[in-house]
Motif scaffolding. Structure first.
Motif, mmCIF file in Angstrom:
data_model
loop_
_atom_site.group_PDB
_atom_site.id
_atom_site.type_symbol
_atom_site.label_atom_id
_atom_site.label_comp_id
_atom_site.label_asym_id
_atom_site.label_seq_id
_atom_site.Cartn_x
_atom_site.Cartn_y
_atom_site.Cartn_z
ATOM 1 N N SER A 5 -78.114 65.509 137.983
ATOM 2 C CA SER A 5 -76.724 65.781 137.630
ATOM 3 C C SER A 5 -76.441 65.245 136.234
ATOM 4 O O SER A 5 -77.108 64.337 135.745
ATOM 5 C CB SER A 5 -75.769 65.132 138.637
ATOM 6 O OG SER A 5 -75.923 63.722 138.642
ATOM 7 N N GLY A 6 -75.437 65.806 135.578
ATOM 8 C CA GLY A 6 -75.056 65.368 134.242
ATOM 9 C C GLY A 6 -73.646 64.831 134.224
ATOM 10 O O GLY A 6 -72.984 64.707 135.253
ATOM 11 N N ASP A 7 -73.172 64.494 133.040
ATOM 12 C CA ASP A 7 -71.791 64.027 132.851
ATOM 13 C C ASP A 7 -71.466 62.799 133.704
ATOM 14 O O ASP A 7 -70.376 62.684 134.248
ATOM 15 C CB ASP A 7 -70.792 65.153 133.163
ATOM 16 C CG ASP A 7 -70.978 66.367 132.268
ATOM 17 O OD1 ASP A 7 -70.878 67.484 132.788
ATOM 18 O OD2 ASP A 7 -71.238 66.177 131.064
ATOM 19 N N ALA A 8 -72.423 61.898 133.830
ATOM 20 C CA ALA A 8 -72.201 60.696 134.632
ATOM 21 C C ALA A 8 -71.590 59.562 133.821
ATOM 22 O O ALA A 8 -71.100 58.595 134.388
ATOM 23 C CB ALA A 8 -73.516 60.228 135.251
ATOM 24 N N LEU A 9 -71.593 59.684 132.498
ATOM 25 C CA LEU A 9 -71.169 58.582 131.644
ATOM 26 C C LEU A 9 -69.672 58.620 131.373
ATOM 27 O O LEU A 9 -69.097 59.671 131.091
ATOM 28 C CB LEU A 9 -71.921 58.625 130.311
ATOM 29 C CG LEU A 9 -73.446 58.537 130.361
ATOM 30 C CD1 LEU A 9 -74.017 58.601 128.963
ATOM 31 C CD2 LEU A 9 -73.898 57.274 131.075
ATOM 32 N N GLU A 10 -69.048 57.456 131.434
ATOM 33 C CA GLU A 10 -67.653 57.288 131.027
ATOM 34 C C GLU A 10 -67.620 56.272 129.890
ATOM 35 O O GLU A 10 -67.951 55.098 130.082
ATOM 36 C CB GLU A 10 -66.788 56.801 132.182
ATOM 37 C CG GLU A 10 -65.333 56.550 131.783
ATOM 38 C CD GLU A 10 -64.507 55.944 132.898
ATOM 39 O OE1 GLU A 10 -63.367 55.513 132.616
ATOM 40 O OE2 GLU A 10 -64.999 55.893 134.046
ATOM 41 N N ILE A 11 -67.239 56.701 128.713
ATOM 42 C CA ILE A 11 -67.197 55.839 127.536
ATOM 43 C C ILE A 11 -65.843 55.147 127.462
ATOM 44 O O ILE A 11 -64.802 55.810 127.362
ATOM 45 C CB ILE A 11 -67.434 56.636 126.239
ATOM 46 C CG1 ILE A 11 -68.715 57.476 126.341
ATOM 47 C CG2 ILE A 11 -67.477 55.699 125.038
ATOM 48 C CD1 ILE A 11 -69.971 56.690 126.495
ATOM 49 N N ILE A 12 -65.822 53.830 127.533
ATOM 50 C CA ILE A 12 -64.595 53.056 127.391
ATOM 51 C C ILE A 12 -64.544 52.406 126.020
ATOM 52 O O ILE A 12 -63.502 52.354 125.379
ATOM 53 C CB ILE A 12 -64.495 52.015 128.516
ATOM 54 C CG1 ILE A 12 -64.389 52.724 129.874
ATOM 55 C CG2 ILE A 12 -63.298 51.076 128.307
ATOM 56 C CD1 ILE A 12 -64.453 51.795 131.058
ATOM 57 N N ASP A 13 -65.669 51.914 125.553
ATOM 58 C CA ASP A 13 -65.822 51.320 124.228
ATOM 59 C C ASP A 13 -66.948 52.080 123.540
ATOM 60 O O ASP A 13 -67.989 52.346 124.148
ATOM 61 C CB ASP A 13 -66.164 49.830 124.373
ATOM 62 C CG ASP A 13 -66.238 49.077 123.058
ATOM 63 O OD1 ASP A 13 -67.044 49.483 122.201
ATOM 64 O OD2 ASP A 13 -65.528 48.061 122.909
ATOM 65 N N ASN A 14 -66.764 52.454 122.272
ATOM 66 C CA ASN A 14 -67.759 53.271 121.585
ATOM 67 C C ASN A 14 -69.137 52.619 121.517
ATOM 68 O O ASN A 14 -70.144 53.310 121.316
ATOM 69 C CB ASN A 14 -67.282 53.623 120.178
ATOM 70 C CG ASN A 14 -66.288 54.768 120.166
ATOM 71 O OD1 ASN A 14 -66.307 55.625 121.057
ATOM 72 N ND2 ASN A 14 -65.405 54.791 119.178
ATOM 73 N N ARG A 15 -69.193 51.313 121.691
ATOM 74 C CA ARG A 15 -70.496 50.643 121.699
ATOM 75 C C ARG A 15 -71.356 51.114 122.872
ATOM 76 O O ARG A 15 -72.581 50.999 122.839
ATOM 77 C CB ARG A 15 -70.315 49.127 121.752
ATOM 78 C CG ARG A 15 -69.779 48.511 120.461
ATOM 79 C CD ARG A 15 -69.517 47.028 120.646
ATOM 80 N NE ARG A 15 -68.405 46.788 121.570
ATOM 81 C CZ ARG A 15 -68.120 45.590 122.090
ATOM 82 N NH1 ARG A 15 -68.886 44.543 121.806
ATOM 83 N NH2 ARG A 15 -67.084 45.443 122.895
ATOM 84 N N ILE B 145 -77.601 62.898 126.805
ATOM 85 C CA ILE B 145 -78.256 64.050 127.429
ATOM 86 C C ILE B 145 -79.177 63.639 128.574
ATOM 87 O O ILE B 145 -79.772 64.505 129.230
ATOM 88 C CB ILE B 145 -79.053 64.865 126.397
ATOM 89 C CG1 ILE B 145 -80.163 64.014 125.764
ATOM 90 C CG2 ILE B 145 -78.122 65.432 125.331
ATOM 91 C CD1 ILE B 145 -81.114 64.820 124.886
ATOM 92 N N ALA B 146 -79.306 62.338 128.816
ATOM 93 C CA ALA B 146 -80.196 61.893 129.893
ATOM 94 C C ALA B 146 -79.538 62.149 131.243
ATOM 95 O O ALA B 146 -78.427 61.676 131.498
ATOM 96 C CB ALA B 146 -80.527 60.408 129.739
ATOM 97 N N PRO B 147 -80.177 62.873 132.128
ATOM 98 C CA PRO B 147 -79.559 63.179 133.426
ATOM 99 C C PRO B 147 -79.601 61.978 134.365
ATOM 100 O O PRO B 147 -80.390 61.040 134.186
ATOM 101 C CB PRO B 147 -80.425 64.315 133.967
ATOM 102 C CG PRO B 147 -81.779 64.045 133.382
ATOM 103 C CD PRO B 147 -81.508 63.485 131.998
ATOM 104 N N LEU B 148 -78.753 62.027 135.370
ATOM 105 C CA LEU B 148 -78.814 61.091 136.480
ATOM 106 C C LEU B 148 -79.616 61.775 137.583
ATOM 107 O O LEU B 148 -79.190 62.777 138.143
ATOM 108 C CB LEU B 148 -77.406 60.744 136.965
ATOM 109 C CG LEU B 148 -77.300 59.750 138.117
ATOM 110 C CD1 LEU B 148 -77.839 58.387 137.701
ATOM 111 C CD2 LEU B 148 -75.853 59.620 138.589
#
Length: 304
Positions: free
Chosen positions: A4-14, A22-25
């Motif tokens: 699956s993709g789109d697993a990341l939630e960016i809260i801080d740009n770091r 692009i790395a899948p889960l």
């Protein structure tokens, strides 16, 4: 294997610098009842983890799949390796910390304190001086689901330090409701310990606490982070000192000052993580019935 993709939630740009967009889960296995305690064997290129209610340990070899590592396991939960490469495990069933020797035999390292049985050792880490630090909440004795229902003999739930050189066991922290995950900072000057007392007390704070390590003692306790979702069941650190912790339906990532940088959403109640792979940049995640992984842009701390 599901991806699956789109697993990341960016809260801080770091967080973007620590992850690979692009790395899948990837889902490698989905037949556990409660997956826990992943530990990577770099010398064998495989991962071992616990499926506590099924009373077994499983083994994942990239490219080959999943097999049974040990069954029955005596309801093993957390796992790590010592500096000699031996497997160190927390057994709910034996209420003990166990060591698997090179020939496969199992040694009980410690199962009591001051003449009374431990509760149910949960998670464990080994320091560079070979001492073994572990948490001892009662999860393995409150029901027959993850161990054997039993009376608690200890007056509380403690964090312990065991020295195999002289077989001494000492309490290093005694004010947790249910101490759970723990890990050292990369230089071992700090120890982080989570408290999952909220599992049985809705008013208990969900926190990771930080201690200075002064030889065999812990000093200067403080709250490192308040967890905003679920429980911090287990966590690992990367080489920059960031903490990657289970938190509800995913993994929260905090910088060394306790700032939340971002999340990896797994969609399942998440228990623990472990860095593995040939470059130590593959984050394995145990969550509910699943073993998952994703590649990240930083290496985990290499203890062995």
């Amino acid at each position: 294997m599901a991806v699956s993709g789109d697993a990341l939630e960016i809260i801080d740009n770091r967080f973007k610098e620590l992850t690979i967009g692009i790395a899948p889960l990837e889902t490698h296995y989905d037949q556990c009842l409660w997956a826990e305690g992943p530990v990577w064997f770099a010398d064998g290129n495989y991962l071992v983890w616990s499926d506590i209610p099924n009373n077994r340990m499983l083994k994942f070899v990239p490219g080959l799949g999943v097999t049974t590592f040990r069954a029955p396991s005596d309801f093993v939960n957390g796992n790590t390796r010592d500096r000699q490469g031996r497997l160190i495990s927390c057994s709910h069933g034996a209420r003990a910390v166990l060591r698997t020797e090179y020939d496969g035999t199992i040694t009980t390292l410690i199962d009591s304190y001051q003449g009374k049985r431990l509760n149910s050792p949960n998670d464990v880490v080994v320091k560079s001086d070979d001492t073994i630090w572990f948490t001892d909440p009662p999860y393995g004795i409150v029901s027959d689901y993850e161990g054997y229902r039993s009376e608690q003999e200890q007056p509380g739930c403690f964090v312990y330090r065991f020295d195999p050189a002289d077989n001494s066991l000492t309490v290093v922290a005694d004010d947790f409701a249910k101490p759970n995950g723990l890990a050292f900072s990369p230089d071992e000057s700090l120890l982080y310990v989570s408290d999952t007392g909220r599992s049985h007390d809705p008013e208990w704070p969900i926190q990771i606490r930080q201690f200075n390590v002064d030889g065999a003692r812990l000093t200067s306790p403080k709250v490192f982070a308040d967890i905003d979702s679920g429980l911090s069941d287990g966590f690992r650190l990367d080489v920059a000192g960031n903490i990657w912790s289970s938190a509800g339906l995913g993994v929260n990532v905090y910088d060394p000052q306790g700032t939340l940088l971002g999340r990896i959403h797994t969609g399942a109640k998440t228990a623990n993580v472990e860095f593995g792979g040939p470059k130590r940049n593959r984050l394995f995640i145990t969550c509910n019935q699943f073993l998952m992984s994703t590649h990240v842009n930083i290496q985990g701390v290499q203890r062995r």
